[in-house]
Design a protein around this motif. Sequence first.
Motif, PDB file in Angstrom:
ATOM      1  N   LEU A  27       9.544  -3.966   2.081  1.00 21.81           N
ATOM      2  CA  LEU A  27      10.799  -3.344   1.594  1.00 21.81           C
ATOM      3  C   LEU A  27      10.893  -3.239   0.116  1.00 21.81           C
ATOM      4  CD1 LEU A  27      13.066  -6.188   3.506  1.00 21.81           C
ATOM      5  CD2 LEU A  27      13.195  -3.626   3.728  1.00 21.81           C
ATOM      6  N   PRO A  28      10.796  -1.959  -0.257  1.00 23.72           N
ATOM      7  CA  PRO A  28      10.540  -1.691  -1.569  1.00 23.72           C
ATOM      8  C   PRO A  28      11.476  -2.333  -2.719  1.00 23.72           C
ATOM      9  CG  PRO A  28      11.266   0.364  -0.567  1.00 23.72           C
ATOM     10  CD  PRO A  28      11.220  -0.732   0.480  1.00 23.72           C
ATOM     11  N   PHE A  29      12.607  -2.625  -2.294  1.00 26.69           N
ATOM     12  CA  PHE A  29      13.639  -3.334  -3.210  1.00 26.69           C
ATOM     13  C   PHE A  29      13.546  -4.892  -3.170  1.00 26.69           C
ATOM     14  CE2 PHE A  29      15.701   0.735  -2.219  1.00 26.69           C
ATOM     15  CZ  PHE A  29      15.588   1.307  -3.582  1.00 26.69           C
ATOM     16  N   LEU A  30      12.552  -5.340  -2.329  1.00 29.19           N
ATOM     17  CA  LEU A  30      12.547  -7.029  -2.330  1.00 29.19           C
ATOM     18  C   LEU A  30      12.269  -7.392  -3.363  1.00 29.19           C
ATOM     19  CD1 LEU A  30      13.766  -8.696  -0.135  1.00 29.19           C
ATOM     20  CD2 LEU A  30      11.494  -9.038   0.635  1.00 29.19           C
ATOM     21  N   GLN A  31      10.861  -6.919  -3.841  1.00 26.53           N
ATOM     22  CA  GLN A  31      10.172  -7.519  -4.862  1.00 26.53           C
ATOM     23  C   GLN A  31      10.931  -7.583  -6.310  1.00 26.53           C
ATOM     24  OE1 GLN A  31       6.068  -7.151  -4.325  1.00 26.53           O
ATOM     25  NE2 GLN A  31       5.568  -7.262  -6.372  1.00 26.53           N
ATOM     26  N   PRO A  32      11.137  -6.444  -6.650  1.00 29.52           N
ATOM     27  CA  PRO A  32      12.129  -6.352  -7.998  1.00 29.52           C
ATOM     28  C   PRO A  32      13.275  -7.450  -7.798  1.00 29.52           C
ATOM     29  CG  PRO A  32      12.009  -4.234  -7.048  1.00 29.52           C
ATOM     30  CD  PRO A  32      11.137  -4.894  -5.946  1.00 29.52           C
ATOM     31  N   LEU A  33      14.057  -7.400  -6.771  1.00 31.33           N
ATOM     32  CA  LEU A  33      15.051  -8.048  -6.472  1.00 31.33           C
ATOM     33  C   LEU A  33      15.076  -9.521  -6.624  1.00 31.33           C
ATOM     34  CD1 LEU A  33      18.085  -6.899  -5.767  1.00 31.33           C
ATOM     35  CD2 LEU A  33      17.727  -7.761  -3.250  1.00 31.33           C
ATOM     36  N   LEU A  34      13.792 -10.101  -6.276  1.00 33.67           N
ATOM     37  CA  LEU A  34      13.428 -11.524  -6.266  1.00 33.67           C
ATOM     38  C   LEU A  34      13.076 -11.884  -7.672  1.00 33.67           C
ATOM     39  CD1 LEU A  34      11.143 -12.070  -3.111  1.00 33.67           C
ATOM     40  CD2 LEU A  34      13.127 -13.204  -3.764  1.00 33.67           C
ATOM     41  N   SER A  35      12.273 -10.928  -8.296  1.00 32.66           N
ATOM     42  CA  SER A  35      11.959 -11.091  -9.763  1.00 32.66           C
ATOM     43  C   SER A  35      13.145 -11.048 -10.743  1.00 32.66           C
ATOM     44  CB  SER A  35      11.046 -10.123 -10.047  1.00 32.66           C
ATOM     45  OG  SER A  35      11.107  -9.733 -11.395  1.00 32.66           O
ATOM     46  N   LEU A  36      14.100 -10.283 -10.361  1.00 34.83           N
ATOM     47  CA  LEU A  36      15.224 -10.263 -11.311  1.00 34.83           C
ATOM     48  C   LEU A  36      16.274 -11.721 -10.853  1.00 34.83           C
ATOM     49  CD1 LEU A  36      16.688  -6.542 -11.366  1.00 34.83           C
ATOM     50  CD2 LEU A  36      16.373  -8.264 -13.035  1.00 34.83           C
ATOM     51  N   SER A  37      16.266 -12.014  -9.688  1.00 36.48           N
ATOM     52  CA  SER A  37      16.801 -13.199  -9.407  1.00 36.48           C
ATOM     53  C   SER A  37      16.402 -14.377 -10.108  1.00 36.48           C
ATOM     54  CB  SER A  37      17.164 -13.721  -7.699  1.00 36.48           C
ATOM     55  OG  SER A  37      17.386 -12.132  -6.945  1.00 36.48           O
ATOM     56  N   LEU A  38      15.148 -14.320  -9.978  1.00 36.39           N
ATOM     57  CA  LEU A  38      14.481 -15.635 -10.587  1.00 36.39           C
ATOM     58  C   LEU A  38      14.918 -15.766 -12.267  1.00 36.39           C
ATOM     59  CD1 LEU A  38      12.120 -17.749 -10.209  1.00 36.39           C
ATOM     60  CD2 LEU A  38      10.736 -16.337 -11.148  1.00 36.39           C
ATOM     61  N   LEU A  39      15.031 -14.340 -12.943  1.00 39.08           N
ATOM     62  CA  LEU A  39      15.247 -14.294 -14.251  1.00 39.08           C
ATOM     63  C   LEU A  39      16.488 -14.928 -14.556  1.00 39.08           C
ATOM     64  CD1 LEU A  39      13.774 -13.238 -16.941  1.00 39.08           C
ATOM     65  CD2 LEU A  39      15.139 -11.284 -16.548  1.00 39.08           C
ATOM     66  N   ILE A  40      17.659 -14.674 -13.606  1.00 37.31           N
ATOM     67  CA  ILE A  40      18.743 -15.091 -13.607  1.00 37.31           C
ATOM     68  C   ILE A  40      18.951 -16.320 -13.628  1.00 37.31           C
ATOM     69  CG2 ILE A  40      21.157 -14.771 -12.813  1.00 37.31           C
ATOM     70  CD1 ILE A  40      20.596 -11.888 -12.445  1.00 37.31           C
ATOM     71  N   ILE A  41      18.282 -16.959 -12.461  1.00 36.15           N
ATOM     72  CA  ILE A  41      18.601 -18.469 -12.347  1.00 36.15           C
ATOM     73  C   ILE A  41      17.711 -19.268 -13.566  1.00 36.15           C
ATOM     74  CG2 ILE A  41      17.207 -20.474 -11.030  1.00 36.15           C
ATOM     75  CD1 ILE A  41      17.329 -18.245  -8.504  1.00 36.15           C
ATOM     76  N   ILE A  42      16.611 -18.759 -14.016  1.00 33.26           N
ATOM     77  CA  ILE A  42      16.052 -19.441 -15.316  1.00 33.26           C
ATOM     78  C   ILE A  42      17.018 -19.467 -16.548  1.00 33.26           C
ATOM     79  CG2 ILE A  42      14.420 -19.458 -17.322  1.00 33.26           C
ATOM     80  CD1 ILE A  42      12.521 -18.232 -15.096  1.00 33.26           C
ATOM     81  N   TRP A  43      17.896 -18.073 -16.680  1.00 35.69           N
ATOM     82  CA  TRP A  43      19.022 -18.297 -17.402  1.00 35.69           C
ATOM     83  C   TRP A  43      19.868 -19.029 -17.309  1.00 35.69           C
ATOM     84  CZ3 TRP A  43      21.874 -12.877 -18.163  1.00 35.69           C
ATOM     85  CH2 TRP A  43      22.911 -12.940 -18.931  1.00 35.69           C
TER      86      TRP A  43
END
Lengths: 245, 251
Positions: B8-24
């Motif tokens: 899924l081409p959108f899965l990886q960037p989506l996961l990485s962005l979610s992680l950033l928001i969680i850290i924030w």
Amino acid sequence: MNTLNIDIKSKAFTTADKHTVTVIEDLQFKLSNNEFVCIIGPSGCGKTSLLNIIAGLDKRFSGSVSLSEAGTQFKTSYIFQNPRLLPWRTVLENIQLASNEQANNDTKIIQLLQRLGLADSLNSYPHHLSLGMQRRVALARGFYRESDILLMDEPLVSLDPPTARKARTLLIELWQQQARNVLFVTHDLDEAIELADRLIFISSSPSHVVADIKVDIARGERSAKNIEQFKQQLSSQRTDIAHLM
Amino acid sequence: MMNTTPRLPFLQPLLSLSLLIIIWQVLASTLNTVVLPSPLLVFDALIAALSSGELQHHLGITLYRLAISFFIAMLLGTAIGVALGRHQKTNAFFDSWLVILLNIPALVTIILCYIWFGLIETAAIFAVVVNKLPNVIVTIREGARNLDEELLEMAEAYQFGPLKTLSQVILPQLYPYIMASARTGLALIWKIVLVVELLGRSDGMGYQIHLFFQLFDITSIMAYTVSFIIIIQLIEMMVLQPLDKKSQRWK
């Protein structure tokens, strides 16, 4: 009749260490009546320089290249040693781009490509073709464009012998169909005798014409045997150019 | 090379962005300070700014300045870059100009432009162009130096003429260089546009962020930043990447 007059007084270039080297000096000949002329000379004698001058790529020389009837402007086609196709254009587009016509006659291009065994590669990009196929595309490009003179710089070098033989037959067929003046540079005398109406022998640099010989074997009879015979006859008659053969 | 693209081409960037928001989010709630608002607060501010129409207004003006200065810089830069790359003597003569232009701080050109031309729109655009132009020139010059001479000779022998040579032989070879400077250009220009707006304009993102700074409204600053990042990402995905794909299809 349109005669192409080639009269190069001198062509020199300066090397990196400021030496001036003269490659061509007093080289004159004429081409007319849709002749097929082969230029033969030792390597490094400025054959490519000569073609570049005629094609108008090199303007730094003294002398002139002109067409008798149409003044100085004439149209050239140039088939280089490498195919030099535009990699971002398809086979068909490459040929269309090189012709100066406003409206391209695609049926004519397709017929030409069919004869060259490229009917299936019309919309392929050059990267997807073998070198032999790319060369045939370059051949088609040179022939499709209507030109006063077709220049060829060893276009068959490094092809394997059977492919080269086939390419020579094709070349002559195309030329007989679409007659025009052809200047074909080669260092292979057998190839030259098979193809040419006239052989022009050029000396080593600074080069000039040392012999201008008519090939009088009929086109249908240029078998390996006849070519060999012509060569022997030539070398016994013209001892002065034996070193160039 | 190994094929590492996920299914899924959108899965990886989506996961990485979610992680950033969680850290924030975690940082914001542990620190619990006004200087780092939580993602939810920023999102609320974003919605509020959108519904008042203020965000669209200022974002639009900034994008407009960005677009104009981007196209001027790219066009001029490509033309000058090709000229310098193809003519060694011209290049040798103007090389020092380029080095000077490259090394003048953005702030200096902006202030000088405002002083010389006044606090007007033209001065703002001009300042941005002057900042971006030398980068484009340097990149395109490199590309122009590496043009395939054999193909140029072919074009000349077949009498392509200047226009056809440019569009069919030169520009396709410069394409990777143009795309590279478009990408870095976009990133650089929007940063400079903001400074230009901060120093001498009464609208646009830069002006707004300056205002929020004086009001100490960090949530709004972040909301504006997030909106801009989204826009730049969209430009990358909707414009630059499809352009890349289209031009690479012959490879």
